[in-house]
Structures are given as structure tokens and as C-alpha cells.
Design a protein around this motif. Structure first.
Motif, PDB file in Angstrom:
ATOM      1  N   HIS A  82       0.797  -1.225   0.000  1.00 19.11           N
ATOM      2  CA  HIS A  82       0.000   0.000   0.000  1.00 19.11           C
ATOM      3  C   HIS A  82       0.832   1.279   0.000  1.00 19.11           C
ATOM      4  O   HIS A  82       0.292   2.345  -0.263  1.00 19.11           O
ATOM      5  CB  HIS A  82      -0.936   0.022   1.221  1.00 19.11           C
ATOM      6  CG  HIS A  82      -1.929  -1.086   1.234  1.00 19.11           C
ATOM      7  ND1 HIS A  82      -1.695  -2.295   1.852  1.00 19.11           N
ATOM      8  CD2 HIS A  82      -3.164  -1.183   0.679  1.00 19.11           C
ATOM      9  CE1 HIS A  82      -2.758  -3.080   1.704  1.00 19.11           C
ATOM     10  NE2 HIS A  82      -3.655  -2.435   1.002  1.00 19.11           N
ATOM     11  N   ARG A  83       2.112   1.177   0.303  1.00 17.47           N
ATOM     12  CA  ARG A  83       2.915   2.401   0.386  1.00 17.47           C
ATOM     13  C   ARG A  83       3.451   2.749  -1.001  1.00 17.47           C
ATOM     14  O   ARG A  83       4.274   2.030  -1.567  1.00 17.47           O
ATOM     15  CB  ARG A  83       4.063   2.230   1.385  1.00 17.47           C
ATOM     16  CG  ARG A  83       4.682   3.572   1.751  1.00 17.47           C
ATOM     17  CD  ARG A  83       5.747   3.441   2.803  1.00 17.47           C
ATOM     18  NE  ARG A  83       6.221   4.750   3.224  1.00 17.47           N
ATOM     19  CZ  ARG A  83       7.348   4.962   3.870  1.00 17.47           C
ATOM     20  NH1 ARG A  83       8.134   3.922   4.202  1.00 17.47           N
ATOM     21  NH2 ARG A  83       7.710   6.184   4.216  1.00 17.47           N
ATOM     22  N   ASN A  94      -6.945   5.302 -17.802  1.00 20.29           N
ATOM     23  CA  ASN A  94      -8.196   5.952 -17.425  1.00 20.29           C
ATOM     24  C   ASN A  94      -8.967   5.154 -16.378  1.00 20.29           C
ATOM     25  O   ASN A  94      -9.645   5.740 -15.522  1.00 20.29           O
ATOM     26  CB  ASN A  94      -9.059   6.189 -18.660  1.00 20.29           C
ATOM     27  CG  ASN A  94      -8.571   7.365 -19.485  1.00 20.29           C
ATOM     28  OD1 ASN A  94      -7.880   8.250 -18.969  1.00 20.29           O
ATOM     29  ND2 ASN A  94      -8.919   7.396 -20.765  1.00 20.29           N
ATOM     30  N   ARG A  95      -8.881   3.850 -16.421  1.00 18.61           N
ATOM     31  CA  ARG A  95      -9.518   3.067 -15.356  1.00 18.61           C
ATOM     32  C   ARG A  95      -8.842   3.318 -14.016  1.00 18.61           C
ATOM     33  O   ARG A  95      -9.504   3.368 -12.980  1.00 18.61           O
ATOM     34  CB  ARG A  95      -9.492   1.585 -15.714  1.00 18.61           C
ATOM     35  CG  ARG A  95     -10.531   1.210 -16.771  1.00 18.61           C
ATOM     36  CD  ARG A  95     -10.367  -0.195 -17.299  1.00 18.61           C
ATOM     37  NE  ARG A  95     -11.476  -0.555 -18.185  1.00 18.61           N
ATOM     38  CZ  ARG A  95     -11.455  -1.564 -19.036  1.00 18.61           C
ATOM     39  NH1 ARG A  95     -10.376  -2.350 -19.118  1.00 18.61           N
ATOM     40  NH2 ARG A  95     -12.500  -1.823 -19.806  1.00 18.61           N
ATOM     41  N   LEU A  96      -7.532   3.506 -14.027  1.00 17.63           N
ATOM     42  CA  LEU A  96      -6.836   3.848 -12.785  1.00 17.63           C
ATOM     43  C   LEU A  96      -7.241   5.236 -12.318  1.00 17.63           C
ATOM     44  O   LEU A  96      -7.488   5.456 -11.123  1.00 17.63           O
ATOM     45  CB  LEU A  96      -5.324   3.790 -12.996  1.00 17.63           C
ATOM     46  CG  LEU A  96      -4.475   4.183 -11.782  1.00 17.63           C
ATOM     47  CD1 LEU A  96      -4.696   3.198 -10.635  1.00 17.63           C
ATOM     48  CD2 LEU A  96      -2.994   4.265 -12.151  1.00 17.63           C
ATOM     49  N   ARG A  97      -7.315   6.190 -13.238  1.00 22.05           N
ATOM     50  CA  ARG A  97      -7.704   7.558 -12.850  1.00 22.05           C
ATOM     51  C   ARG A  97      -9.113   7.588 -12.276  1.00 22.05           C
ATOM     52  O   ARG A  97      -9.384   8.284 -11.289  1.00 22.05           O
ATOM     53  CB  ARG A  97      -7.605   8.482 -14.068  1.00 22.05           C
ATOM     54  CG  ARG A  97      -6.184   8.692 -14.589  1.00 22.05           C
ATOM     55  CD  ARG A  97      -6.158   9.634 -15.794  1.00 22.05           C
ATOM     56  NE  ARG A  97      -4.806   9.763 -16.331  1.00 22.05           N
ATOM     57  CZ  ARG A  97      -4.349   9.118 -17.400  1.00 22.05           C
ATOM     58  NH1 ARG A  97      -5.143   8.281 -18.066  1.00 22.05           N
ATOM     59  NH2 ARG A  97      -3.103   9.289 -17.808  1.00 22.05           N
ATOM     60  N   GLU A  98     -10.026   6.840 -12.887  1.00 24.06           N
ATOM     61  CA  GLU A  98     -11.392   6.787 -12.376  1.00 24.06           C
ATOM     62  C   GLU A  98     -11.434   6.154 -10.991  1.00 24.06           C
ATOM     63  O   GLU A  98     -12.134   6.644 -10.089  1.00 24.06           O
ATOM     64  CB  GLU A  98     -12.282   5.994 -13.334  1.00 24.06           C
ATOM     65  CG  GLU A  98     -13.726   5.840 -12.880  1.00 24.06           C
ATOM     66  CD  GLU A  98     -14.470   7.156 -12.789  1.00 24.06           C
ATOM     67  OE1 GLU A  98     -15.154   7.366 -11.763  1.00 24.06           O
ATOM     68  OE2 GLU A  98     -14.357   7.981 -13.711  1.00 24.06           O
ATOM     69  N   ARG A 113      -3.308  -0.022  -3.283  1.00 22.72           N
ATOM     70  CA  ARG A 113      -2.866  -1.355  -3.665  1.00 22.72           C
ATOM     71  C   ARG A 113      -2.889  -1.515  -5.184  1.00 22.72           C
ATOM     72  O   ARG A 113      -2.003  -2.148  -5.774  1.00 22.72           O
ATOM     73  CB  ARG A 113      -3.741  -2.408  -2.999  1.00 22.72           C
ATOM     74  CG  ARG A 113      -3.251  -3.836  -3.207  1.00 22.72           C
ATOM     75  CD  ARG A 113      -3.947  -4.819  -2.289  1.00 22.72           C
ATOM     76  NE  ARG A 113      -5.371  -4.901  -2.531  1.00 22.72           N
ATOM     77  CZ  ARG A 113      -6.309  -4.445  -1.707  1.00 22.72           C
ATOM     78  NH1 ARG A 113      -5.966  -3.867  -0.569  1.00 22.72           N
ATOM     79  NH2 ARG A 113      -7.584  -4.566  -1.992  1.00 22.72           N
ATOM     80  N   LEU A 114      -3.877  -0.908  -5.838  1.00 25.98           N
ATOM     81  CA  LEU A 114      -3.957  -0.976  -7.291  1.00 25.98           C
ATOM     82  C   LEU A 114      -2.769  -0.255  -7.939  1.00 25.98           C
ATOM     83  O   LEU A 114      -2.169  -0.758  -8.902  1.00 25.98           O
ATOM     84  CB  LEU A 114      -5.271  -0.354  -7.754  1.00 25.98           C
ATOM     85  CG  LEU A 114      -5.653  -0.521  -9.226  1.00 25.98           C
ATOM     86  CD1 LEU A 114      -5.838  -1.988  -9.565  1.00 25.98           C
ATOM     87  CD2 LEU A 114      -6.917   0.266  -9.536  1.00 25.98           C
ATOM     88  N   VAL A 115      -2.410   0.927  -7.425  1.00 31.74           N
ATOM     89  CA  VAL A 115      -1.268   1.674  -7.955  1.00 31.74           C
ATOM     90  C   VAL A 115       0.020   0.874  -7.770  1.00 31.74           C
ATOM     91  O   VAL A 115       0.832   0.752  -8.699  1.00 31.74           O
ATOM     92  CB  VAL A 115      -1.161   3.056  -7.281  1.00 31.74           C
ATOM     93  CG1 VAL A 115       0.145   3.747  -7.681  1.00 31.74           C
ATOM     94  CG2 VAL A 115      -2.359   3.927  -7.636  1.00 31.74           C
TER      95      VAL A 115
END
Length: 508
Positions: free
Chosen positions: A284-285, A321-325, A342-344
């Protein structure tokens, strides 16, 4: 990561004053032009709410039949689903408090089911608590556009530009969506508007037998509530506006979307501090310092801009764009920070390996309500070059949202203009409004709420809250505890006892 539980499209510092208070007095107001009459003599037949609605024991539900078109009151009807939690202290009851949901597309019955017991306890039984599923929503008569599944994905319905900033594909999709809504939506879709929700609320008031309503509106519901108070000044008791947008009648929904770019910038530092906290584990970091988190997120999004939306087998993949949303949705609440962090991290560490992703798809009825209201309320510009210029400028100024908030939408191709002229909020009316507003709201930014505060003039007082996220009253106190406790105390004193701060106030 699955973000389907966060599908809302919702669509957010004045000078601080010493927190002194005075008992609210409501001067007599002249009547504004009334909307067409509601169902005089209508009644509500209450029964236990459906089990799947959940909520507080004792909550009742009823259906009210109202005109599809108030200009033809004897014509086709729609069903509006209503719920009620009666005061548990009849001796303390002063009236009815209408809980007005956000959206467009939020369910008031669900909101009352979640918040009813908390609100009842806070206000000491001073009200029967009532809410509605606006037309098109939940248990009310549904609308639909018959959209293709791909057009119902959130990053498509809410138009994110291409990696190079082009809006050509967005314009093609927006025209297709507008055509489908025009072809399939019919009179029901055309009836979706703020003006008709105001009329429906006043019809519910009549059916309840109340001379006045108190109202708590949240997010988009603040515009509905303010419009009700402007249209029916003599029918309002106490009015609480929670997380308010700019009421500019020339822009309305288009303006609320545009303001989200700055709102995301306001809120992002809260997420950056969370994602750089040494207490976070390696999943997460995102960075060691808060000031480095933004750069990492933007770099990961740019890398993902090169990824196709699907693999060779048709399985969806994470894109920029899915990440930005997902990031934008997570800024509504600290509780969502962990998922998007976690996704990033996953995408950053994956290198060139595609990252599986479960996109968010709105139900067709929810999409229809959102589009119906924002497109029916006000006419949108038709010029595609004007949208392209706005997107290019917004991408430079606000990289986190990459031009989406000002991009072309289906409303640019909507065939009809507004059925009703948008309400202009003015200082004329009772001084019976309290606003509560987080300083770092990603959906309804503080700067937009200041526009509502200015429009209301001496009718209102505003409590600004040194907190982030969307929703100020009775929100989670996991973070910003003292500021939220201060705001809750002031808002509750207003609803319960009619006491407002003498001036605009900052809760730190």
C-alpha cells in the motif's frame, strides 16, 4: 480490484467566526411562483419496508402516484417510492424532516435505511424522518436508455479523453448514447429533472398533511433542496445543505462536473499522506514522501495508457483511465484509500505484465437517471471544438483528472432543451438555511459551495469543516475527528433547536 460498490456519479473558506449562536428566527416571506399543483387529497398507505431495504426497525414504506407531466395532471402517472421513520418521542416532535439524496441517481430510501437511527438519535426524535426514491430510482418507476454494455462502463459513460487528449472517440460514443436515450427513453426519460423532483417533494408534503418541511439535502440533493426552498419559501422550516455545488443556473450539472478537477487536486494531498505513511505495508505504500506520491500515480497512469482495454481473450485489463477513475472514486472516503493504493502499487510493480481489472458498469436505469437530469436541466454547448479546447487546457491544469470533467458528454447531442428554466438561487426568502461543507471535497469543492453561500446571502450561514471527503454531516470520524464533531454539533443544534452560528464558521 472490484470497485462496483462505488458507482455513484456524483456528482464539492469562508471567513471563520467565533462559534457563538443565536436562536433562529424565520421572517415571513412572500410566496414565489408555485409549481403546478400536486395531488390534492392524496394519501400514503404505509406498510413495512421490503426486507432487502434493511435499515432501522419500524421504518415504513409507501407508494405515491404522481403525474408523469405536471402540466397534464390527469395524464399518465409515475410511482414515487417513499419511506418514513416516525419520531420515537412524539412529545418532542416538531414536524417532518425530508432526507433528499444525492446523485442524480441516489436512493433516498436506502439513505434513510442507513442513516435513520443515527439521525433520529442526533435530533432527539424532533422529526418524522421521510425520504424518497426520486423518479427513475430504486422502488420508483424506472427509466431506461437501452445502452450497450460497453457504453455503461463508468470510464466510458463519464468521458475520459484518449491518451493523447483526443476527444474524437468520446464524441462518437456521446452521440450514440444520446441517440439511444432519445430512441428508447420516451416521456419517462424526459420527465427526469430537478424541477420535477422539487414538484414530487412538494406533492409528498401535501400527502403527509404537512404545512412545512425541514430538509437535509446532500450533494446533488443540495441543489434540489435549495431549489425547493427558493420555489416554496413559505413551505420550509429548517434547511440543511450538506456538500454543495455551484448553483449557477447557466451550467448546473455541467458546472458540477467541471469543478471536480479542482476538487480532486484539493483532496489528493490527504491520500498522498496516507499512501506515504511509514505505517503502510509494502502493498500500500506508494512512496516514501507524500510529495512524491502524485508523480508516481501520474507515471503509472501514463504507462497504463499504452495498455489495451482487453487482452486477446477479451478479458478486461487495467488502463490509465480506469486507474484515474478508481482514484477519483477513492477520494470520496478515506475508507477507499487502501484499495486504490494497492492498485497503484500492483500496476507499478507489474512492469509490462498486464494487470487484470474488473470494470464498473452502471445499470442502464442508473445511467438513464444521471443523463436525464443533467441533460434535461440545462442546454449544453454543441461545439465539439470548444470541448476539445477545454479538455486540452484542463489536462494541463489538472493532470489527475486528465480533462474528463470538461469533456463532451451525451448532453451535447440531446435533442431537446430544458422543459423548465433552471432555478436561480437568490437572497430572497426566509433566513433558515445552514450549510456544512468539507474544505477538501473532491466532488463538490468548497469553492463551489461558496458560490451557493454567496447566492443565498443572509438566508444562510456556512460551517466549513477542516476535513476531506464527500459528505460532512454525520460522516465517519475515523479521521479529522474534532472538526467533524464540531460540524455535527452545529448542524444538530440547528435541526433540533433552530440554533445557528451568528456568522460563517470554521471547524478545525
Amino acid at each position: 480490484m472490484n470497485l462496483t460498490q462505488r458507482t455513484a456519479l456524483t456528482l464539492a473558506l469562508s471567513s471563520a467566526a467565533v462559534v457563538t449562536a443565536s436562536v433562529l428566527t424565520v421572517p415571513t416571506a412572500t410566496a414565489a411562483t408555485a409549481a403546478p399543483a400536486g395531488p390534492a387529497g392524496s394519501s400514503l398507505s404505509w406498510k413495512p419496508c421490503p426486507a432487502d431495504l434493511g435499515g432501522t426497525a419500524g421504518t415504513e414504506c409507501a407508494d405515491l402516484s404522481l403525474p408523469l407531466d405536471y402540466r397534464a395532471p390527469d395524464g399518465p402517472q409515475v410511482t414515487i417510492a417513499v419511506s418514513r421513520l416516525r419520531s420515537d418521542r412524539p412529545e418532542a416532535r416538531r414536524g417532518t424532516l425530508m432526507v433528499v439524496p444525492g446523485g442524480p441517481g441516489g436512493s433516498g430510501r436506502e439513505r434513510l435505511a442507513r442513516r435513520g437511527a443515527q439521525l433520529q438519535a442526533a435530533t432527539g426524535g424532533a422529526y418524522d424522518l421521510v425520504s424518497l426514491d426520486p423518479r427513475g430510482v430504486g422502488g420508483s418507476t424506472h427509466a431506461g436508455c437501452g445502452l450497450e454494455k460497453d457504453d455503461l462502463e463508468l470510464t466510458h459513460l463519464r468521458a475520459w479523453p484518449a491518451a493523447d487528449g483526443s476527444i474524437d472517440a468520446n464524441a462518437t460514443r456521446a452521440r450514440r448514447i444520446a441517440d439511444a436515450c432519445t430512441r428508447n427513453g420516451g416521456a419517462m426519460l424526459r420527465s427526469l429533472s430537478t424541477a420535477n423532483e422539487v414538484r414530487d417533494i412538494d406533492s409528498i408534503r401535501q400527502a403527509l398533511g404537512e404545512k412545512k418541511l425541514s430538509l437535509w439535502g446532500t450533494s446533488y440533493g443540495t441543489y434540489v433542496t435549495a431549489s425547493y426552498a427558493q420555489t416554496h419559501p413559505g413551505r420550509t422550516d429548517r434547511v440543511l445543505l450538506d456538500s454543495t455545488g455551484d448553483p449557477d443556473p447557466s451550467r448546473v450539472g455541467r458546472g458540477w462536473l467541471a469543478n471536480m478537477a479542482g476538487g480532486a487536486d484539493d483532496r489528493f494531498p490527504d491520500f498522498a499522506r496516507w499512501a506515504a505513511d511509514p505505517a503502510r505495508d509494502r502493498r500500500h505504500r506508494i512512496a516514501e514522501r507524500p510529495e512524491d506520491v502524485r508523480g508516481v500515480v501520474l507515471a503509472v497512469a501514463r504507462k497504463l495508457d499504452q495498455a489495451p482495454e482487453q487482452d486477446a481473450a477479451g478479458r478486461p485489463r487495467l488502463t490509465g483511465n480506469r486507474l484515474r477513475e478508481a482514484l477519483l472514486q477513492s477520494l470520496y472516503s478515506d475508507a477507499a484509500f487502501a484499495d486504490v493504493a494497492r492498485l497503484v502499487v500492483t500496476a507499478r510493480d507489474a512492469g509490462d505484465t498486464p494487470v487484470p481489472y474488473d470494470p464498473v458498469y452502471l445499470p442502464d436505469s442508473d445511467a438513464a437517471v444521471f443523463l436525464g437530469v443533467v441533460c434535461n436541466d440545462v442546454r449544453w454547448p454543441r461545439s465539439l471544438p470548444s470541448y476539445a479546447r477545454a479538455v486540452a487546457e484542463d489536462r494541463r491544469a489538472h493532470p489527475l483528472t486528465a480533462g474528463m470533467p470538461v469533456n463532451v458528454e451525451a448532453c451535447a447531442f440531446w435533442p431537446d432543451g430544458p422543459a423548465d428554466k433552471p432555478v436561480r438561487i437568490t437572497p430572497q426568502g426566509p433566513s433558515n438555511v445552514l450549510m456544512v461543507q468539507n474544505l477538501r471535497d473532491p466532488a463538490t469543492p468548497h469553492r463551489g459551495a461558496l458560490k451557493m453561500r454567496e447566492a443565498l446571502g443572509d438566508r444562510a450561514r456556512m460551517v466549513s469543516v477542516d476535513a476531506g471527503g464527500h459528505g460532512a454531516y454525520l460522516a465517519s470520524r475515523d479521521t479529522d475527528g474534532p472538526a467533524r464533531e464540531c460540524a455535527d454539533r452545529l448542524a444538530t443544534a440547528f435541526l433540533k433547536d433552530g440554533i445557528r452560528p451568528d456568522g460563517d464558521t470554521l471547524c478545525r
